[in-house]
Design a protein around this motif. Structure first.
Motif, PDB file in Angstrom:
ATOM      1  N   LYS A 172       0.774  -1.268   0.157  1.00 38.79           N
ATOM      2  CA  LYS A 172       0.096  -0.193  -0.043  1.00 38.79           C
ATOM      3  C   LYS A 172       0.866   1.201  -0.065  1.00 38.79           C
ATOM      4  O   LYS A 172       0.888   1.875  -0.981  1.00 38.79           O
ATOM      5  CB  LYS A 172      -0.737   0.123   1.424  1.00 38.79           C
ATOM      6  N   CYS A 173       1.489   1.453   1.172  1.00 39.07           N
ATOM      7  CA  CYS A 173       2.412   2.887   1.186  1.00 39.07           C
ATOM      8  C   CYS A 173       3.564   2.481   0.412  1.00 39.07           C
ATOM      9  O   CYS A 173       4.319   3.645   0.043  1.00 39.07           O
ATOM     10  CB  CYS A 173       2.569   3.139   2.842  1.00 39.07           C
ATOM     11  N   GLY A 174       4.379   1.316   0.354  1.00 35.05           N
ATOM     12  CA  GLY A 174       5.564   1.326  -0.202  1.00 35.05           C
ATOM     13  C   GLY A 174       6.710   1.786   0.599  1.00 35.05           C
ATOM     14  O   GLY A 174       7.948   1.676   0.140  1.00 35.05           O
ATOM     15  N   GLY A 176       7.203   1.191   4.131  1.00 33.86           N
ATOM     16  CA  GLY A 176       7.449   0.465   5.523  1.00 33.86           C
ATOM     17  C   GLY A 176       6.618   1.140   6.635  1.00 33.86           C
ATOM     18  O   GLY A 176       7.041   0.973   7.936  1.00 33.86           O
ATOM     19  N   LYS A 177       5.545   1.845   6.303  1.00 30.26           N
ATOM     20  CA  LYS A 177       4.613   2.347   7.504  1.00 30.26           C
ATOM     21  C   LYS A 177       3.284   1.913   7.641  1.00 30.26           C
ATOM     22  O   LYS A 177       2.794   1.830   8.664  1.00 30.26           O
ATOM     23  CB  LYS A 177       4.357   3.987   7.059  1.00 30.26           C
ATOM     24  N   CYS A 178       2.808   1.147   6.785  1.00 29.05           N
ATOM     25  CA  CYS A 178       1.438   0.646   6.709  1.00 29.05           C
ATOM     26  C   CYS A 178       1.160  -0.732   7.414  1.00 29.05           C
ATOM     27  O   CYS A 178       0.016  -0.950   7.902  1.00 29.05           O
ATOM     28  CB  CYS A 178       0.527   0.928   5.545  1.00 29.05           C
ATOM     29  N   GLY A 179       2.361  -1.446   7.362  1.00 28.54           N
ATOM     30  CA  GLY A 179       2.251  -2.781   7.982  1.00 28.54           C
ATOM     31  C   GLY A 179       1.500  -3.931   6.796  1.00 28.54           C
ATOM     32  O   GLY A 179       1.303  -4.810   7.238  1.00 28.54           O
ATOM     33  N   ARG A 180       1.086  -3.313   5.656  1.00 25.27           N
ATOM     34  CA  ARG A 180       0.187  -4.187   4.814  1.00 25.27           C
ATOM     35  C   ARG A 180       1.185  -5.074   4.311  1.00 25.27           C
ATOM     36  O   ARG A 180       0.715  -6.388   3.842  1.00 25.27           O
ATOM     37  CB  ARG A 180      -0.061  -3.367   3.647  1.00 25.27           C
ATOM     38  N   CYS A 181       2.481  -4.967   3.922  1.00 27.16           N
ATOM     39  CA  CYS A 181       3.326  -6.180   3.644  1.00 27.16           C
ATOM     40  C   CYS A 181       4.310  -7.089   4.038  1.00 27.16           C
ATOM     41  O   CYS A 181       4.844  -7.941   3.390  1.00 27.16           O
ATOM     42  CB  CYS A 181       4.375  -5.311   2.281  1.00 27.16           C
ATOM     43  N   TYR A 187       9.696  -5.926   6.226  1.00 31.04           N
ATOM     44  CA  TYR A 187       8.730  -5.226   5.249  1.00 31.04           C
ATOM     45  C   TYR A 187       9.447  -5.759   3.744  1.00 31.04           C
ATOM     46  O   TYR A 187      10.464  -5.193   3.368  1.00 31.04           O
ATOM     47  CB  TYR A 187       8.812  -3.612   5.668  1.00 31.04           C
ATOM     48  N   CYS A 189       8.396  -4.228   1.113  1.00 34.58           N
ATOM     49  CA  CYS A 189       8.383  -3.001   0.259  1.00 34.58           C
ATOM     50  C   CYS A 189       9.858  -2.392   0.559  1.00 34.58           C
ATOM     51  O   CYS A 189      10.277  -1.649  -0.182  1.00 34.58           O
ATOM     52  CB  CYS A 189       7.241  -1.989   0.763  1.00 34.58           C
TER      53      CYS A 189
HETATM   54  S1  FES Z   1       3.459  -1.524   1.897  1.00 37.33           S
HETATM   55 FE1  FES Z   1       3.045  -0.284   3.627  1.00 37.33          FE
HETATM   56  S2  FES Z   1       4.766  -1.072   5.154  1.00 37.33           S
HETATM   57 FE2  FES Z   1       5.214  -2.214   3.176  1.00 37.33          FE
END
Ligand code: FES
Length: 207
Positions: A172-174, A176-181, A187, A189
């Motif tokens: 999502k963010c790319g 390392g902030k949103c925790g999606r990946c 991380y 991303c």
């Molecule tokens: S895409 Fe958000 S932390 Fe990796």
């Protein structure tokens, strides 16, 4: 140049754009295939489908600096002849005497004119049997291809820290902030998307 395959919302929107349209673009993010660590070694590039897009840049870098590397092998496959990308480059590489190119399509994906291999990428890696002596493998493609290719490389004697591959987690963010990946503490991303087989073996099996 940016290569993509239409698989979801974002890529469908991209596909709908026309020449002259404006779009936002962030990046590049994350790490890279560390070609600079591979000088004087044999290079084995293994790609599946659209996975040739990121590997292609590394191949061109290696070919630009061709005398810094020993043997170069490229193994590339796709589901069908129509799914092979960068056909012009494949033709160019096929003509070169300083590299060995294997091309394959999945069983049933061939055409009457097809002269390459027929078989899944891991099977063709086993058939090509590139030497693991002073060699690095760079692997990119669908997760299922990577899953079955890594054990073949291990069987061929490639050290896990000489096998570089990629993870494809949703991002999502790319940044390392949103925790999606993340996979465990990593991380994808920011710390990836390139990881060695040794690094992957130390991660929880969540990818
Ligand atoms: S895409 Fe958000 S932390 Fe990796």
């Amino acid at each position: 140049m940016c290569t993509f395959k239409t698989v979801g919302k974002a890529t469908r929107a991209l596909r709908g754009l026309n020449v002259g349209d404006t779009m936002g673009f962030r990046g590049p993010y994350g790490n890279h295939f560390p070609l600079e660590q591979m000088e004087k070694a044999n290079l084995v590039f293994i790609a599946g489908g659209i996975g040739l897009a990121p590997v292609r840049c590394v191949i061109w870098n290696a070919l630009d600096l061709r005398d810094r590397f020993d043997q170069v092998t490229i193994i590339y496959g796709a589901r069908s002849v129509g799914d092979l990308v960068y056909k012009r480059e494949l033709e160019e590489w096929a003509k070169r005497s300083d590299l060995k190119l294997w091309q394959t399509v999945d069983p049933g994906g061939e055409t009457p004119e097809w002269k390459g291999e027929i078989g899944f990428v891991p099977t063709i890696v086993e058939k090509a049997a590139p030497s693991s002596n002073n060699a690095y493998a760079i692997v990119c493609g669908p997760p299922i291809m990577i899953k079955f290719t890594l054990p073949v490389l291990e069987k061929l004697g490639f050290a896990p820290d000489h096998v570089y591959t990629t993870l494809e987690n949703r991002m999502k963010c790319g940044l390392g902030k949103c925790g999606r990946c993340n996979v465990g503490p990593v991380y994808v991303c920011k710390d990836g998307p390139v990881f060695t087989a040794a690094q992957l073996a130390a991660l929880p099996a969540e990818y």
